[in-house]
Every structure is written in structure tokens, then in C-alpha cells.
Scaffold this motif. Structure first.
Motif, PDB file in Angstrom:
ATOM      1  N   ALA A   1       0.833  -1.210   0.000  1.00 26.79           N
ATOM      2  CA  ALA A   1       0.000   0.000   0.000  1.00 26.79           C
ATOM      3  C   ALA A   1       0.869   1.262   0.000  1.00 26.79           C
ATOM      4  O   ALA A   1       0.432   2.321  -0.434  1.00 26.79           O
ATOM      5  CB  ALA A   1      -0.926  -0.007   1.206  1.00 26.79           C
ATOM      6  N   GLY A   2       2.108   1.120   0.472  1.00 25.95           N
ATOM      7  CA  GLY A   2       2.971   2.298   0.562  1.00 25.95           C
ATOM      8  C   GLY A   2       3.977   2.408  -0.569  1.00 25.95           C
ATOM      9  O   GLY A   2       4.492   3.490  -0.849  1.00 25.95           O
ATOM     10  N   LEU A   3       4.286   1.280  -1.217  1.00 29.49           N
ATOM     11  CA  LEU A   3       5.334   1.290  -2.254  1.00 29.49           C
ATOM     12  C   LEU A   3       4.868   2.048  -3.497  1.00 29.49           C
ATOM     13  O   LEU A   3       3.805   1.758  -4.046  1.00 29.49           O
ATOM     14  CB  LEU A   3       5.692  -0.155  -2.643  1.00 29.49           C
ATOM     15  N   ALA A   4       5.699   2.985  -3.940  1.00 28.43           N
ATOM     16  CA  ALA A   4       5.346   3.776  -5.125  1.00 28.43           C
ATOM     17  C   ALA A   4       5.787   3.035  -6.389  1.00 28.43           C
ATOM     18  O   ALA A   4       6.719   2.222  -6.351  1.00 28.43           O
ATOM     19  CB  ALA A   4       6.044   5.122  -5.050  1.00 28.43           C
ATOM     20  N   ARG A   5       5.113   3.344  -7.501  1.00 23.43           N
ATOM     21  CA  ARG A   5       5.538   2.837  -8.808  1.00 23.43           C
ATOM     22  C   ARG A   5       7.018   3.176  -9.016  1.00 23.43           C
ATOM     23  O   ARG A   5       7.429   4.302  -8.718  1.00 23.43           O
ATOM     24  CB  ARG A   5       4.672   3.523  -9.866  1.00 23.43           C
ATOM     25  N   GLY A   6       7.815   2.202  -9.440  1.00 21.34           N
ATOM     26  CA  GLY A   6       9.244   2.455  -9.668  1.00 21.34           C
ATOM     27  C   GLY A   6      10.123   2.085  -8.482  1.00 21.34           C
ATOM     28  O   GLY A   6      11.341   1.988  -8.614  1.00 21.34           O
ATOM     29  N   ALA A   7       9.497   1.881  -7.309  1.00 24.42           N
ATOM     30  CA  ALA A   7      10.286   1.461  -6.136  1.00 24.42           C
ATOM     31  C   ALA A   7      10.624  -0.034  -6.264  1.00 24.42           C
ATOM     32  O   ALA A   7      10.071  -0.739  -7.111  1.00 24.42           O
ATOM     33  CB  ALA A   7       9.486   1.718  -4.861  1.00 24.42           C
ATOM     34  N   VAL A   8      11.549  -0.492  -5.399  1.00 24.96           N
ATOM     35  CA  VAL A   8      11.929  -1.921  -5.415  1.00 24.96           C
ATOM     36  C   VAL A   8      11.852  -2.475  -3.995  1.00 24.96           C
ATOM     37  O   VAL A   8      12.334  -1.833  -3.048  1.00 24.96           O
ATOM     38  CB  VAL A   8      13.375  -2.128  -5.942  1.00 24.96           C
ATOM     39  N   LEU A   9      11.269  -3.662  -3.864  1.00 23.83           N
ATOM     40  CA  LEU A   9      11.302  -4.385  -2.586  1.00 23.83           C
ATOM     41  C   LEU A   9      12.415  -5.419  -2.664  1.00 23.83           C
ATOM     42  O   LEU A   9      12.419  -6.267  -3.578  1.00 23.83           O
ATOM     43  CB  LEU A   9       9.964  -5.085  -2.314  1.00 23.83           C
ATOM     44  N   VAL A  10      13.368  -5.347  -1.740  1.00 27.23           N
ATOM     45  CA  VAL A  10      14.474  -6.317  -1.692  1.00 27.23           C
ATOM     46  C   VAL A  10      14.282  -7.167  -0.443  1.00 27.23           C
ATOM     47  O   VAL A  10      14.366  -6.657   0.681  1.00 27.23           O
ATOM     48  CB  VAL A  10      15.841  -5.596  -1.646  1.00 27.23           C
ATOM     49  N   ASP A  11      14.022  -8.454  -0.637  1.00 26.98           N
ATOM     50  CA  ASP A  11      13.752  -9.334   0.501  1.00 26.98           C
ATOM     51  C   ASP A  11      15.022 -10.089   0.888  1.00 26.98           C
ATOM     52  O   ASP A  11      15.478 -10.973   0.173  1.00 26.98           O
ATOM     53  CB  ASP A  11      12.624 -10.318   0.145  1.00 26.98           C
ATOM     54  N   LEU A  12      15.582  -9.728   2.048  1.00 22.08           N
ATOM     55  CA  LEU A  12      16.818 -10.361   2.532  1.00 22.08           C
ATOM     56  C   LEU A  12      16.542 -11.671   3.277  1.00 22.08           C
ATOM     57  O   LEU A  12      17.474 -12.384   3.647  1.00 22.08           O
ATOM     58  CB  LEU A  12      17.554  -9.395   3.472  1.00 22.08           C
ATOM     59  N   THR A  13      15.273 -11.946   3.513  1.00 19.08           N
ATOM     60  CA  THR A  13      14.862 -13.183   4.178  1.00 19.08           C
ATOM     61  C   THR A  13      15.389 -14.407   3.422  1.00 19.08           C
ATOM     62  O   THR A  13      15.402 -14.399   2.198  1.00 19.08           O
ATOM     63  CB  THR A  13      13.311 -13.245   4.175  1.00 19.08           C
ATOM     64  N   SER A  14      15.822 -15.448   4.160  1.00 15.24           N
ATOM     65  CA  SER A  14      16.109 -16.723   3.494  1.00 15.24           C
ATOM     66  C   SER A  14      14.745 -17.392   3.306  1.00 15.24           C
ATOM     67  O   SER A  14      14.232 -18.032   4.225  1.00 15.24           O
ATOM     68  CB  SER A  14      17.007 -17.606   4.357  1.00 15.24           C
ATOM     69  N   GLY A  15      14.167 -17.221   2.143  1.00 16.89           N
ATOM     70  CA  GLY A  15      12.764 -17.575   1.953  1.00 16.89           C
ATOM     71  C   GLY A  15      12.529 -18.710   0.970  1.00 16.89           C
ATOM     72  O   GLY A  15      13.433 -19.477   0.623  1.00 16.89           O
ATOM     73  N   ILE A  16      11.277 -18.781   0.528  1.00 17.09           N
ATOM     74  CA  ILE A  16      10.797 -19.882  -0.329  1.00 17.09           C
ATOM     75  C   ILE A  16      10.723 -19.378  -1.774  1.00 17.09           C
ATOM     76  O   ILE A  16      10.048 -18.373  -2.043  1.00 17.09           O
ATOM     77  CB  ILE A  16       9.395 -20.324   0.146  1.00 17.09           C
ATOM     78  N   PRO A  17      11.393 -20.058  -2.710  1.00 10.30           N
ATOM     79  CA  PRO A  17      11.432 -19.543  -4.088  1.00 10.30           C
ATOM     80  C   PRO A  17      10.044 -19.249  -4.671  1.00 10.30           C
ATOM     81  O   PRO A  17       9.829 -18.166  -5.234  1.00 10.30           O
ATOM     82  CB  PRO A  17      12.134 -20.667  -4.866  1.00 10.30           C
ATOM     83  N   ALA A  18       9.109 -20.184  -4.501  1.00  6.38           N
ATOM     84  CA  ALA A  18       7.781 -19.986  -5.110  1.00  6.38           C
ATOM     85  C   ALA A  18       7.067 -18.784  -4.484  1.00  6.38           C
ATOM     86  O   ALA A  18       6.356 -18.050  -5.179  1.00  6.38           O
ATOM     87  CB  ALA A  18       6.934 -21.247  -4.950  1.00  6.38           C
ATOM     88  N   ALA A  19       7.269 -18.572  -3.190  1.00  3.51           N
ATOM     89  CA  ALA A  19       6.628 -17.428  -2.529  1.00  3.51           C
ATOM     90  C   ALA A  19       7.223 -16.124  -3.044  1.00  3.51           C
ATOM     91  O   ALA A  19       6.504 -15.140  -3.259  1.00  3.51           O
ATOM     92  CB  ALA A  19       6.800 -17.538  -1.016  1.00  3.51           C
ATOM     93  N   SER A  20       8.537 -16.111  -3.257  1.00  2.00           N
ATOM     94  CA  SER A  20       9.166 -14.895  -3.798  1.00  2.00           C
ATOM     95  C   SER A  20       8.639 -14.591  -5.197  1.00  2.00           C
ATOM     96  O   SER A  20       8.397 -13.426  -5.530  1.00  2.00           O
ATOM     97  CB  SER A  20      10.694 -15.047  -3.824  1.00  2.00           C
ATOM     98  N   ARG A  21       8.432 -15.637  -5.996  1.00  2.00           N
ATOM     99  CA  ARG A  21       7.883 -15.405  -7.341  1.00  2.00           C
ATOM    100  C   ARG A  21       6.463 -14.832  -7.248  1.00  2.00           C
ATOM    101  O   ARG A  21       6.086 -13.959  -8.021  1.00  2.00           O
ATOM    102  CB  ARG A  21       7.906 -16.709  -8.153  1.00  2.00           C
ATOM    103  N   ARG A  22       5.715 -15.314  -6.243  1.00  2.00           N
ATOM    104  CA  ARG A  22       4.349 -14.810  -6.029  1.00  2.00           C
ATOM    105  C   ARG A  22       4.369 -13.325  -5.639  1.00  2.00           C
ATOM    106  O   ARG A  22       3.619 -12.522  -6.182  1.00  2.00           O
ATOM    107  CB  ARG A  22       3.719 -15.609  -4.879  1.00  2.00           C
ATOM    108  N   ILE A  23       5.250 -12.985  -4.721  1.00  2.00           N
ATOM    109  CA  ILE A  23       5.335 -11.587  -4.270  1.00  2.00           C
ATOM    110  C   ILE A  23       5.773 -10.698  -5.442  1.00  2.00           C
ATOM    111  O   ILE A  23       5.229  -9.616  -5.650  1.00  2.00           O
ATOM    112  CB  ILE A  23       6.333 -11.448  -3.086  1.00  2.00           C
ATOM    113  N   ALA A  24       6.750 -11.193  -6.218  1.00  2.00           N
ATOM    114  CA  ALA A  24       7.253 -10.399  -7.360  1.00  2.00           C
ATOM    115  C   ALA A  24       6.136 -10.118  -8.354  1.00  2.00           C
ATOM    116  O   ALA A  24       5.999  -8.986  -8.847  1.00  2.00           O
ATOM    117  CB  ALA A  24       8.398 -11.144  -8.042  1.00  2.00           C
ATOM    118  N   ALA A  25       5.299 -11.131  -8.625  1.00  2.00           N
ATOM    119  CA  ALA A  25       4.215 -10.952  -9.602  1.00  2.00           C
ATOM    120  C   ALA A  25       3.186  -9.953  -9.072  1.00  2.00           C
ATOM    121  O   ALA A  25       2.706  -9.079  -9.805  1.00  2.00           O
ATOM    122  CB  ALA A  25       3.551 -12.305  -9.879  1.00  2.00           C
TER     123      ALA A  25
END
Ligand code: NDP
Length: 295
Positions: free
Chosen positions: A82-106
Motif C-alpha cells: 500500500a505504501g510502495l510507489a511505482r518504480g520502487a523496489v522491494l528487496v527481501d533479505l529473508t532466506s525464503g521460499i522460491p515460489a513465494a518470492s515469485r508470487r510476491i514479485a508478480a
């Protein structure tokens, strides 16, 4: 750069300190006192919600236990998205789950926001020294955009593939650490019972080819001394190995090693609790064998 940072835990905290030395940083943490203390001591802005930590920011970092936590913090009216502006980037440093990261990216791409999974390696010492290894999964343009900011706290920054590739590499890498922990635990308890003292065994192993980072550093510094410092929770290593095991299943690869350490980690976590350190998994061998591996 205007930076947002969510998750001031054991590894996120020292990373945010480096970012605050070079950029204007806003911080959010679930337990608000941590963010308030950071803002006071480091001069950052204390954001009351994930949405507020993302508003007006060029790059926003998350460093949380696992991807479901990230998805939770991203979503909702007070969430990061809700806060991220168009053109911003979210960088997730979490050691996470590949499929979940693809979901968030989409999900973010639909709003014109970029995403990279960028798990780190090097522990608290590496984070404090600004010398982490960072494995980035993203499109090449996003990687080039975020690289200068990653250099603030990373020494080796590697673009390892598309979104999800960083998570995959990190999970498998940590599975190797787990294999080494249980392997050296089994080796040293066996040798102790056979009459070879742990320090003597390590003097040979660490000057021969059976050595590893675990045998060279973690066991002498933490097990032989009985210091057992808590830097990286066993629960988090268990989570990483679960991710690696799911990956072997997805890829149809047989995984006798990863499956075995996964079972042992579940056992260790149940016995030692959520706050135990990952190296304490060796206590499992000690208990089963009835010996203590002290120097
Ligand atoms: P910690 O448990 O120390 O910190 C976790 C952070 O996430 C805290 O800020 C915590 O907030 C927050 N948090 C936990 N659950 C939620 C949630 N559901 N919603 C919002 N915030 C939440 O973990 P680490 O810092 O050690 O690890 C973070 C990530 O980095 C993990 O993926 C880990 O695997 C990885 N990592 C850790 C390393 C280490 O040496 N510790 C090394 C390399 C990678 P609160 O303050 O409220 O508890």
C-alpha cells in the motif's frame, strides 16, 4: 537514496546500521520498541506501520524469518504494497521460499514495483563487518539498480538468476551447513567414545581434508569451549532445510542427505526449543552418545 527497512532482528539490525550510515533510513519492526531504539540511536525514522516504512522510499528491505511472514507484511491496507510507489523496489533479505518470492514479485509487478530475493550469508559477524555474501534473484535491470545499495553491507554480491534463485541457493547452501554440523557431531562423539579427545581429533581433521567451516570454526569456538552463543536460531536452519527438501522434491532429485538432516533438525528443535542456536544441534549427538565434546 531513501531506504525503508522492515525487520530489525539478529541479522536485519546490523544490516540496517550500515544502510543508515549512507542513506536516509526509515525502520519498522513488529516489536515497536526495537524500531524506536534504532531511530533514537542511529538517527533513522521510526515508521509505525509497514505501509509507512514504504511510503516515499526508493528501496525497501525486508528481513524476516520466512516468506509467509513477508507475505503478511506486504499485504493489507497497512502493508508494504500500500505504501510502495511505482518504480520502487522491494528487496527481501529473508532466506525464503522460491515460489513465494515469485508470487510476491508478480503481485508487486502488477503495481509497477520491482522485486529481488536477496538472502545473505556470513552471520552476525559478517553483517556487523558489512562483509556479507548476497545472492540475488531478480531481473538484470533490478539487480543493477540495487547493487550500489547492497554494496553498503555486502562484500560479495552475486546475481544468481531470476526471482527465486537466491532463495533456492541459500536453502541448499544452509542444508550443506546442517549436513556438516551433524556429520562432525557424529564423528566427534564416536571418536570420544573410542578414546580420542575432541581437540585431538580436530587437530588432525582440521589439518586434513575432512575439515569444514563447522569443524574449523564453529566447533572449536562454540562446542569445545561450551560457550554456545546464540547467533542463528536452530529453528531458522530447520526452516532452511525444509525449503531445500521441498526443492529436491519439486526437482525430482533424490535427497537422502537433506532428508536425514531435516529429520534430525526437527528432532533437535523439538528437544532444544525455538531459541536454541543452530550449532546446539550437536547436543543431540552428545545426549544420544552420553558424552560431552569439551576441549
Ligand atoms: P530473528 O529471529 O533474530 O529476527 C526476526 C525479525 O523478524 C525480528 O525483527 C522479528 O520481529 C521479525 N518478525 C518475526 N516474525 C514476524 C512476523 N510474522 N511479522 C513481522 N515481523 C516478524 O531472525 P534473524 O534476524 O536471525 O533472521 C532473519 C532472516 O535472515 C531469516 O530468514 C534467517 O534465516 C536469515 N539469516 C539469519 C542469519 C543469522 O546469522 N542470524 C544469517 C543469514 C541469514 P520482533 O522483533 O517483533 O521479534
Amino acid at each position: 537514496m531513501r531506504i525503508g527497512f522492515a525487520g530489525l532482528g539478529a541479522i536485519g539490525g546490523p544490516i540496517a546500521v550500515h544502510l543508515a550510515r549512507h542513506h536516509e533510513v526509515a525502520v519498522w519492526n513488529r516489536t515497536a520498541e526495537r524500531a524506536a531504539a534504532f531511530a533514537l540511536e542511529r538517527g533513522g525514522i521510526h515508521a509505525p506501520t509497514p505501509r509507512a516504512v514504504a511510503e516515499g522510499r526508493d528501496i525497501v528491505f525486508t528481513c524476516l524469518p520466512n516468506s509467509p511472514d513477508v507475505e503478511q507484511v506486504v499485504a493489507g491496507p497497512d502493508g508494504l504494497e500500500a505504501g510502495l510507489a511505482r518504480g520502487a523496489v522491494l528487496v527481501d533479505l529473508t532466506s525464503g521460499i522460491p515460489a513465494a518470492s515469485r508470487r510476491i514479485a508478480a503481485r508487486l509487478a502488477a503495481r509497477g514495483v520491482g522485486f529481488a530475493d536477496a538472502p545473505v550469508s556470513g552471520g552476525i559477524k559478517g553483517a556487523e563487518a558489512g562483509a556479507l555474501t548476497i545472492m540475488v534473484g531478480s531481473d538484470p535491470a533490478t539487480f543493477e539498480r540495487i547493487r550500489p545499495v547492497l554494496e553498503t553491507f555486502g562484500k560479495r554480491i552475486v546475481h544468481v538468476g531470476p526471482v527465486g534463485a537466491g532463495d533456492a541457493l541459500k536453502a541448499v547452501h544452509n542444508a550443506l551447513i546442517a549436513v556438516n554440523i551433524f556429520a562432525i557431531g557424529e564423528a566427534l562423539t564416536t571418536l570420544a567414545k573410542a578414546g580420542v579427545a575432541p581437540r585431538t581429533a580436530l587437530e588432525v581433521i582440521n589439518n586434513a581434508n575432512g575439515r569444514s567451516f563447522v569443524s574449523e570454526q564453529l566447533v572449536p569456538e562454540r562446542v569445545l569451549t561450551g560457550a554456545w552463543p546464540r547467533t542463528f536460531r536452530l529453528a531458522l536452519l530447520d526452516k532452511d532445510v525444509d525449503i531445500a527438501r521441498a526443492l529436491t522434491d519439486e526437482q525430482g532429485v533424490e535427497s537422502p542427505m537433506i532428508s536425514t538432516v531435516s529429520r534430525l533438525l526437527h528432532e533437535a528443535r523439538a528437544e532444544l526449543g525455538e531459541e536454541a542456536d543452530h550449532v546446539e544441534a550437536i547436543r543431540l549427538h552428545e545426549r544420544h552418545a552420553g558424552v560431552e565434546l569439551r576441549g
